[in-house]
Write an enzyme that holds these catalytic residues in place. Structure first.
Site, PDB file in Angstrom:
ATOM      1  N   ASP A 143      -5.831   2.404   0.776  1.00 41.29           N
ATOM      2  CA  ASP A 143      -4.657   3.242   0.478  1.00 41.29           C
ATOM      3  C   ASP A 143      -4.191   3.976   1.737  1.00 41.29           C
ATOM      4  O   ASP A 143      -3.971   5.197   1.734  1.00 41.29           O
ATOM      5  CB  ASP A 143      -4.967   4.226  -0.673  1.00 41.29           C
ATOM      6  CG  ASP A 143      -5.252   3.489  -1.969  1.00 41.29           C
ATOM      7  OD1 ASP A 143      -4.612   2.462  -2.216  1.00 41.29           O
ATOM      8  OD2 ASP A 143      -6.125   3.949  -2.732  1.00 41.29           O
ATOM      9  N   ARG A 170     -18.277 -11.729  -1.684  1.00 43.11           N
ATOM     10  CA  ARG A 170     -16.933 -11.134  -1.578  1.00 43.11           C
ATOM     11  C   ARG A 170     -16.165 -11.785  -0.432  1.00 43.11           C
ATOM     12  O   ARG A 170     -14.948 -11.960  -0.492  1.00 43.11           O
ATOM     13  CB  ARG A 170     -17.098  -9.621  -1.340  1.00 43.11           C
ATOM     14  CG  ARG A 170     -15.811  -8.860  -1.296  1.00 43.11           C
ATOM     15  CD  ARG A 170     -16.078  -7.364  -1.243  1.00 43.11           C
ATOM     16  NE  ARG A 170     -16.050  -6.771  -2.559  1.00 43.11           N
ATOM     17  CZ  ARG A 170     -14.947  -6.290  -3.147  1.00 43.11           C
ATOM     18  NH1 ARG A 170     -13.794  -6.339  -2.533  1.00 43.11           N
ATOM     19  NH2 ARG A 170     -14.994  -5.761  -4.342  1.00 43.11           N
ATOM     20  N   LEU A 211      -9.187  -5.289  -0.054  1.00 47.93           N
ATOM     21  CA  LEU A 211      -9.060  -6.571   0.638  1.00 47.93           C
ATOM     22  C   LEU A 211      -9.702  -6.482   2.013  1.00 47.93           C
ATOM     23  O   LEU A 211      -9.642  -5.449   2.683  1.00 47.93           O
ATOM     24  CB  LEU A 211      -7.580  -6.939   0.774  1.00 47.93           C
ATOM     25  CG  LEU A 211      -6.915  -7.279  -0.562  1.00 47.93           C
ATOM     26  CD1 LEU A 211      -5.401  -7.185  -0.454  1.00 47.93           C
ATOM     27  CD2 LEU A 211      -7.335  -8.666  -1.031  1.00 47.93           C
ATOM     28  N   HIS A 242       0.954   3.180  -4.344  1.00 47.92           N
ATOM     29  CA  HIS A 242      -0.174   4.005  -4.766  1.00 47.92           C
ATOM     30  C   HIS A 242       0.354   5.244  -5.503  1.00 47.92           C
ATOM     31  O   HIS A 242       1.308   5.879  -5.036  1.00 47.92           O
ATOM     32  CB  HIS A 242      -1.008   4.413  -3.545  1.00 47.92           C
ATOM     33  CG  HIS A 242      -2.204   5.206  -3.926  1.00 47.92           C
ATOM     34  ND1 HIS A 242      -3.323   4.633  -4.497  1.00 47.92           N
ATOM     35  CD2 HIS A 242      -2.445   6.540  -3.861  1.00 47.92           C
ATOM     36  CE1 HIS A 242      -4.213   5.580  -4.759  1.00 47.92           C
ATOM     37  NE2 HIS A 242      -3.704   6.736  -4.390  1.00 47.92           N
ATOM     38  N   ASP A 254      -3.090  -1.134   6.163  1.00 46.97           N
ATOM     39  CA  ASP A 254      -3.958  -1.371   7.326  1.00 46.97           C
ATOM     40  C   ASP A 254      -5.387  -1.575   6.837  1.00 46.97           C
ATOM     41  O   ASP A 254      -5.600  -1.901   5.664  1.00 46.97           O
ATOM     42  CB  ASP A 254      -3.792  -0.263   8.379  1.00 46.97           C
ATOM     43  CG  ASP A 254      -4.308   1.086   7.895  1.00 46.97           C
ATOM     44  OD1 ASP A 254      -5.003   1.135   6.856  1.00 46.97           O
ATOM     45  OD2 ASP A 254      -4.006   2.092   8.565  1.00 46.97           O
ATOM     46  N   ASN A 266       1.719  -1.903  -0.173  1.00 47.43           N
ATOM     47  CA  ASN A 266       0.951  -1.406  -1.313  1.00 47.43           C
ATOM     48  C   ASN A 266       1.699  -0.231  -1.930  1.00 47.43           C
ATOM     49  O   ASN A 266       2.384   0.516  -1.233  1.00 47.43           O
ATOM     50  CB  ASN A 266      -0.432  -0.918  -0.830  1.00 47.43           C
ATOM     51  CG  ASN A 266      -1.311  -0.416  -1.969  1.00 47.43           C
ATOM     52  OD1 ASN A 266      -1.373  -1.049  -3.036  1.00 47.43           O
ATOM     53  ND2 ASN A 266      -1.984   0.695  -1.761  1.00 47.43           N
ATOM     54  N   ARG A 286      -8.432  -4.110  -6.009  1.00 46.46           N
ATOM     55  CA  ARG A 286      -9.587  -4.534  -5.201  1.00 46.46           C
ATOM     56  C   ARG A 286      -9.297  -4.248  -3.744  1.00 46.46           C
ATOM     57  O   ARG A 286      -8.139  -4.380  -3.311  1.00 46.46           O
ATOM     58  CB  ARG A 286      -9.817  -6.039  -5.321  1.00 46.46           C
ATOM     59  CG  ARG A 286     -10.201  -6.504  -6.670  1.00 46.46           C
ATOM     60  CD  ARG A 286     -11.689  -6.760  -6.752  1.00 46.46           C
ATOM     61  NE  ARG A 286     -12.000  -7.260  -8.076  1.00 46.46           N
ATOM     62  CZ  ARG A 286     -13.038  -6.867  -8.776  1.00 46.46           C
ATOM     63  NH1 ARG A 286     -13.870  -5.974  -8.297  1.00 46.46           N
ATOM     64  NH2 ARG A 286     -13.269  -7.371  -9.967  1.00 46.46           N
TER      65      ARG A 286
HETATM   66  C1  GAR Z   1       0.407   1.667 -10.333  1.00 42.18           C
HETATM   67  O1  GAR Z   1       0.611   3.019 -10.702  1.00 42.18           O
HETATM   68  C2  GAR Z   1      -0.037   1.579  -8.881  1.00 42.18           C
HETATM   69  O2  GAR Z   1       0.502   2.577  -8.076  1.00 42.18           O
HETATM   70  C3  GAR Z   1      -1.538   1.749  -9.020  1.00 42.18           C
HETATM   71  O3  GAR Z   1      -1.863   0.978 -10.135  1.00 42.18           O
HETATM   72  C4  GAR Z   1      -0.793   1.072 -11.089  1.00 42.18           C
HETATM   73  C5  GAR Z   1      -0.495  -0.311 -11.610  1.00 42.18           C
HETATM   74  O4  GAR Z   1       0.366  -0.253 -12.705  1.00 42.18           O
HETATM   75  N1  GAR Z   1      -2.213   1.321  -7.818  1.00 42.18           N
HETATM   76  C6  GAR Z   1      -3.288   1.931  -7.320  1.00 42.18           C
HETATM   77  O5  GAR Z   1      -3.858   2.840  -7.871  1.00 42.18           O
HETATM   78  C7  GAR Z   1      -3.781   1.367  -5.984  1.00 42.18           C
HETATM   79  N2  GAR Z   1      -4.743   2.227  -5.382  1.00 42.18           N
HETATM   80  P1  GAR Z   1       1.128  -1.576 -13.220  1.00 42.18           P
HETATM   81  O6  GAR Z   1       0.062  -2.653 -13.404  1.00 42.18           O
HETATM   82  O7  GAR Z   1       1.731  -1.149 -14.525  1.00 42.18           O
HETATM   83  O8  GAR Z   1       2.152  -1.931 -12.184  1.00 42.18           O
END
Ligand code: GAR
Length: 200
Positions: A140, A60, A88, A104, A136, A102, A86
């Site tokens: 999340d 990794r 990082l 979330h 950070d 990011n 993933r």
């Molecule tokens: C989004 O809802 C984003 O917030 C989430 O993945 C989805 C991607 O959708 N991210 C996470 O869960 C990060 N922990 P998309 O590929 O249609 O943009």
């Protein structure tokens, strides 16, 4: 520069905002950790798109190093994790200080992790939502720029709720990119403030 793992609807919202002139930016490249629909969409928009798969590296750490090098090569003003699923390494995070965002699908710090929408439904919350934050070293986690609540509905499935959350995410992502690129974000410790012109 945008990192994705899936359909890339958030990435598409940012690309379209740039194309419409709502966001004064160019998406210089898109990287994914796996083959996914979002890469095809990026190519359709004329943006260079590539995969850096964890499985292609023996550790990794090596994957993180390769990813850091590839992203650095674009010299991006902003690196957006738009559904990049993933974790990082700290070295990656430290390579883009104050420039790594990011999104979330929950009102952090509630429901971090890969199953945020399902976890919120299972917890029976009446309101969940979305968060755009600086990254950070925790998952999340980091100074929050924008949040928007999304009420749950009695008949919601994970899919129906996630679709409504994504609608909010697409607005906030563009707002957050604009604020960060415009120098409107001030971070003091764990708290980020988004300033309007007069406050700076
Ligand atoms: C989004 O809802 C984003 O917030 C989430 O993945 C989805 C991607 O959708 N991210 C996470 O869960 C990060 N922990 P998309 O590929 O249609 O943009």
């Amino acid at each position: 520069m945008i990192l994705i793992s899936g359909t890339g609807s958030g990435m598409t919202a940012v690309l379209e905002a740039c194309e419409r002139g709502d966001l004064a930016a160019d998406v210089v490249g898109v990287l994914a950790d796996r083959p996914c629909r979002g890469l095809e969409v990026a190519s359709e928009h004329g943006v260079p798109a590539a995969v850096t798969r964890l499985a292609d590296f023996s550790t990794r750490h090596e994957w993180n190093q390769a990813l850091t090098k590839k992203v650095r090569a674009y010299a991006p003003d902003l690196v957006l994790l738009a559904g990049f699923m993933r974790v990082l390494a700290p070295e990656f995070v430290d390579a883009f200080p104050g420039r790594l965002l990011n999104v979330h699908p929950s009102l952090l710090p509630a429901f971090p992790g890969a199953r945020a929408v399902r976890d919120a439904l299972e917890a029976g919350v009446k309101v969940t939502g979305t968060t755009v934050h600086l990254v950070d070293h925790e998952v999340d986690h980091g100074p929050i720029l924008f949040q928007e609540p999304v009420p749950t509905r009695p008949n919601d499935t994970e899919e129906s709720l996630h679709e409504r959350i994504k609608e909010a995410e697409h607005r906030l992502l563009v707002d957050a990119c604009r604020a960060l690129l415009g120098g409107d974000v001030v971070v003091k410790g764990r708290v980020a403030s988004v300033m309007s012109g007069g406050e700076r």
